[in-house]
Scaffold this motif. Structure first.
Motif, PDB file in Angstrom:
ATOM      1  N   UNK A 271      -2.962   2.299   0.502  1.00 28.84           N
ATOM      2  CA  UNK A 271      -2.243   1.111   0.958  1.00 28.84           C
ATOM      3  C   UNK A 271      -1.348   0.549  -0.138  1.00 28.84           C
ATOM      4  N   UNK A 272      -1.830   0.551  -1.383  1.00 35.11           N
ATOM      5  CA  UNK A 272      -1.019   0.080  -2.504  1.00 35.11           C
ATOM      6  C   UNK A 272       0.201   0.979  -2.701  1.00 35.11           C
ATOM      7  N   UNK A 273      -0.013   2.300  -2.648  1.00 39.28           N
ATOM      8  CA  UNK A 273       1.102   3.225  -2.783  1.00 39.28           C
ATOM      9  C   UNK A 273       2.120   3.045  -1.652  1.00 39.28           C
ATOM     10  N   UNK A 274       1.613   2.804  -0.451  1.00 38.90           N
ATOM     11  CA  UNK A 274       2.515   2.577   0.677  1.00 38.90           C
ATOM     12  C   UNK A 274       3.352   1.318   0.462  1.00 38.90           C
ATOM     13  N   UNK A 275       2.725   0.271  -0.069  1.00 39.60           N
ATOM     14  CA  UNK A 275       3.460  -0.973  -0.329  1.00 39.60           C
ATOM     15  C   UNK A 275       4.541  -0.743  -1.384  1.00 39.60           C
TER      16      UNK A 275
END
Length: 905
Positions: free
Chosen positions: A507-511
């Motif tokens: 999720x952090x990488x997606x953000x």
């Protein structure tokens, strides 16, 4: 008119309203009999409409008059031929300086095909070249067909009715309405012309070997395996006894033996036999042909000549060609189901139409379509583009209800400005994606001005795409991902993305990836977070990204996704699910696919990892991607396209009336003085730009010190002293600009230093007033071989190359084009008023860009121009320095009218 006769031009091929092909050219002496026959065979009603009476002798006299006027400067006459038969004539006869009277005559059998409109467009183009600015015409009030032609042409028009006759006065300039009307008519004609190619009901394959194997046999097998619903013929000289049984196909010795015209002929014979096969197909009435064979335009001058002969044969018989040197065509429509390629299998049906200039890239695109689940509507391998081009296909697909988006792989544009117009019209209806090959910076061209030096090979493509709404992709995989999202999900209404998943790191990488792509990952409101907490009390994080934890249940994932989708705080949702031993990922995906049927107002993207099985029938529920980077990149394309669509309707380009007429004497005089290529003197630059309402800071050019001091005193201190020789470029970098001189002694010192640097006694120096400080921008023009003029706006001043902050545009520019470009600059916050500073007059900068765009279009000799710096303040735009280089253009500019088919490459 006193000008010399215009040189004869080559005949041009045009599409008629029913999709057949006609040829338009000037009248030649050998047309005499054809002109007489045209008038002889007119019905009495059409004779009356043309000559205001039933005097057939008047028709004969006029035919003799036109035949005798060949080469005249006073009479311009064009004829249209279909299948070699003369079916229409149009003329313009000079009545006074700059004015000509026009008339038209179309054979009874050729009414309703748009010939009058086409001839009018070509007459106007010829007239513009001869300095004719206005047409006049007298039309009977009951001649409804010609009244419609003149009313719908799009040229500026005035009319007056008196005693049963309507008198028209019409400008010959190619107005925006005329260009738009021509493009719209052409789109309909292209759709009808290409229907037998894209949706054939019968097909013949030529080049199937007796022994099996080979390209022809492969195509035939794919036609059969794909389940083609129409009639299939195999052409072999030995007839049915020469080939083994071919399922569902009838073997014939030649195309004529079929007994009726086929829609599509696939040619897979050796290069030396292709011309004969195409000739036979044309004589048999075939509507289209796909030439798979190589050895033509790509194989040297002999191959190129053979390719031109192929096109000439086809156009004489209104047959469209794809290729040569191509992979073939596909159509997945349930009523057709055609795979006329030598690749394996039809992809699943869908709404994406694909055209590829490269066969190998086409195979890659088809593989990606199969693997990704992006459904295909049509596929056309363009090959050498001898006839059918990407422009033609876009026009045909534009209003095709079976096509919901189009994707192109291109290595060249042909008529780039026409592509820009067609692409904009297409993108206003449906998404258009493109990958362009050959964009490396290895071909960067050196230039003397800042603008030219910055014009890398990519800038024309980037400018075209940005203004036309084309979704430019850097790879085939990126294109396939974006196409899958755009054809299966609604467009986002904004850039806000919610990320939901059971893997916090992803999720952090997606953000991060979303933010890098200009998407927004907003923090969710406390109210929404409380609602989510009630559904998933054990969630690790709910602010966005939403991390439900590795043990999240299928019900929890579904409830969270539905809640966020229903929220008005986000415009799209990305779900990341990693299958674990404690997570029923498969159950969640099935449930999400089922539940999604009622939640289709926002795009839903999915990244499933760890072996989670995505249901096969879920493509409408969500778009699945391999990685979060792929997903966010595709969504960024969709959001950018949606924002482009949401821009208010593009207004007409505002032009300075008469600017081109005022500029022409300046250009002609400057070229006469400088030769075929040269930089303008400061006074010439100011005079040229003033024709377009662009004020450049004045000053005085002097040589002697006493006169330089006098100029400084009369202008008023502080002043700027700079080299005035037009051949000297990059003055600031060379220390040839001295600003802020406040006293005579400073002027004398600066003048002496400039003389030393230039190495010329008493060089020409320009004395100017010092402009108050502001935000420095640069505005320029460079002429690209493929795209024509490009307008640049950039961060300006001495650091313009360092900042590398620039946007290129294709003129002419609308107010929307200019506004978008200025706001794309990284220095936009400085222009808008950064940290309490007063905003500059942005409207003045946008107006400057539009005026420069008009100049770039109307002065085709403009090779390079720099306005740098332009000092922007709340008071407006101050153009401090200008450099202009003129050079005769390599080819005439395309103004969009008349419309014609591409010449054979």
């Amino acid at each position: 008119m006193t000008s010399a006769p215009a040189q004869p031009v080559a005949a041009v091929d045009v599409l008629l309203a029913d999709g057949t092909i006609a040829t338009i050219r000037r009248v030649v002496p050998s047309d005499h009999e054809g002109l007489l026959a045209l008038h002889d065979h007119l019905a009495e009603e059409n004779l009356r409409m043309r000559f205001f009476g039933l005097n057939r002798a008047a028709g004969h006299d006029y035919a003799e008059h036109l035949a005798a006027a060949v080469g005249s400067t006073e009479v311009l006459a064009l004829v249209a031929l279909v299948g070699g038969d003369l079916v229409a004539v149009a003329s313009a006869e000079v009545m006074a300086e700059g004015t000509a009277e026009i008339s038209f005559l179309v054979a009874d059998s050729a009414h309703g095909l748009g010939l009058g409109t086409l001839l009018l467009e070509h007459l106007a183009a010829e007239a513009r070249g001869r300095g004719i600015l206005e047409f006049t015409a007298d039309v009977l009030v009951d001649n409804h067909a010609m009244l419609r032609v003149l009313a719908d042409c799009g040229f500026d028009l005035q009319r007056r009715t008196d005693t049963g006759v309507v008198t028209f006065h019409m400008g010959t300039a190619a107005t925006e309405r005329a260009v738009a009307a021509a493009d719209a008519r052409e789109a309909g004609a292209e759709a009808r012309s290409l229907a037998p190619l894209l949706y054939p009901r019968s097909i013949a394959v030529v080049g199937v070997r007796r022994s099996g194997g080979g390209v022809g046999r492969a195509v035939l097998e794919e036609v059969a395996d794909g389940g083609f619903t129409g009639e299939v013929y195999v052409v072999h000289p030995g007839g049915s006894g020469a080939l083994p049984e071919v399922s569902g196909a009838r073997v014939v010795p030649d195309l004529a033996a079929i007994g009726s015209p086929v829609d599509l002929v696939v040619v897979a014979v050796p290069a030396g036999r292709v011309l004969d096969v195409v000739r036979d197909a044309a004589h048999a009435g075939a509507r289209s042909a796909v030439i798979l064979t190589s050895g033509f335009g790509e194989a040297g001058s002999d191959g190129a000549q053979a390719q031109r002969e192929l096109v000439a044969i086809a156009r004489r018989h209104s047959m469209r060609l794809v290729g040569p040197n191509c992979l073939g065509v596909m159509t997945t429509d349930a009523d057709v189901r055609l795979n006329a390629t030598f690749t394996r299998g039809l992809p699943q049906p869908g709404g994406l139409a694909v055209a590829s200039q490269s066969g190998g890239v086409g195979i890659g695109l088809l593989d990606l379509a199969r693997e990704s689940g992006a459904g295909l509507a049509s596929f056309v391998s363009l090959g050498n583009k001898a006839d059918v081009s990407g422009n033609d296909l876009l026009a045909a697909w534009m209003d095709d209800p079976r096509v919901s988006a189009a994707a192109l792989y291109l290595e060249s544009f042909g008529n780039a400005r026409k592509f820009a117009r067609i692409a904009r019209r297409f993108a206003q209806r449906k998404p258009l994606l493109a990958v362009v090959g050959g964009r490396s910076t290895g071909g960067r061209r050196a230039g003397a001005s800042h603008t030219a030096a910055a014009a890398a090979p990519t800038v024309g493509v980037d400018a075209l795409f940005a203004q036309s709404g084309v979704i430019g992709c850097s790879s085939l995989e990126e294109l396939a991902d974006a196409a899958r999202l755009l054809t299966s999900q609604p467009l986002p209404s904004g850039p806000r993305l919610a990320i939901v998943g059971n893997a916090g790191g992803l999720g952090v990488l997606a953000a991060d990836s979303a933010t890098a792509g200009a998407l927004v990952v907003p923090e969710l409101s406390p109210v929404l977070q409380e609602s989510l907490t009630a559904r998933m009390p054990g969630a690790a994080g709910l602010s966005n990204p939403i991390d439900l934890g590795a043990a999240a249940s299928a019900d929890g994932l579904l409830a969270t996704t539905e809640t966020v989708l229903a929220s008005d705080e986000v415009d799209a949702v990305l779900v990341i699910v990693a299958a674990t031993k404690v997570t029923d990922a498969d159950g969640f995906l099935r449930a999400l696919a089922d539940a999604r049927s009622g939640l289709v107002d926002k795009p839903l993207l999915l990244v499933a990892l760890g072996g989670a099985a995505v249901p096969e029938d879920s493509s409408r529920a969500f778009a699945a991607f391999r990685s979060v980077e792929d997903a966010t990149r595709a969504l960024a394309h969709a959001a950018s396209y949606a924002a482009w669509l949401d821009t208010p309707a593009v207004p007409a380009v505002v032009r300075t009336p008469g600017a081109g007429d005022r500029a022409r004497p300046v250009v002609d005089a400057a070229l006469a003085e400088a030769g075929t290529d040269g930089w303008l003197r400061p006074a010439q630059c100011r005079e040229l730009l003033s024709a377009y309402g662009i004020d450049v800071l004045g000053g005085r050019v002097e040589r002697r010190l006493s006169r330089i001091l006098t100029a400084a005193h009369e202008i008023g201190y502080p002043v700027v002293l700079k080299a005035a020789d037009p051949a000297v470029v990059h003055k600031t970098e060379r220390g040839l600009v001295r600003p802020g001189l406040k006293a005579p002694d400073e002027v004398l010192e600066a003048a002496a230093d400039l003389e030393l640097k230039l190495g010329v006694p008493e060089p020409e120096l320009l004395v100017q007033a010092q402009v108050p400080a502001g935000v420095e921008v640069a505005v320029g023009v460079v002429r690209d071989d493929g795209f024509g003029p490009l307008v640049m706006v950039a961060a300006g001043g001495v650091a313009t190359d360092v900042w590398d902050d620039r946007v290129f545009l294709l003129p002419p520019l609308t107010a929307v084009d200019a506004a978008r470009a200025v706001r794309r600059l990284r220095i936009w916050p400085l222009l808008a008023g950064h940290r309490g500073a007063k905003p500059v007059d942005v409207a003045a900068l946008e107006a400057l860009l539009q005026a420069v765009g008009q100049l770039a279009v109307e002065v085709p000799e403009l090779a390079e121009m720099d306005l740098n710096p332009v000092i922007m303040s709340e008071a407006g735009a101050a153009c401090v320095d200008v450099k202009v280089r003129l050079s005769p253009p390599a080819r005439p500019a395309d103004d969009g009218v008349p419309r014609k088919l591409r010449p054979a490459p």
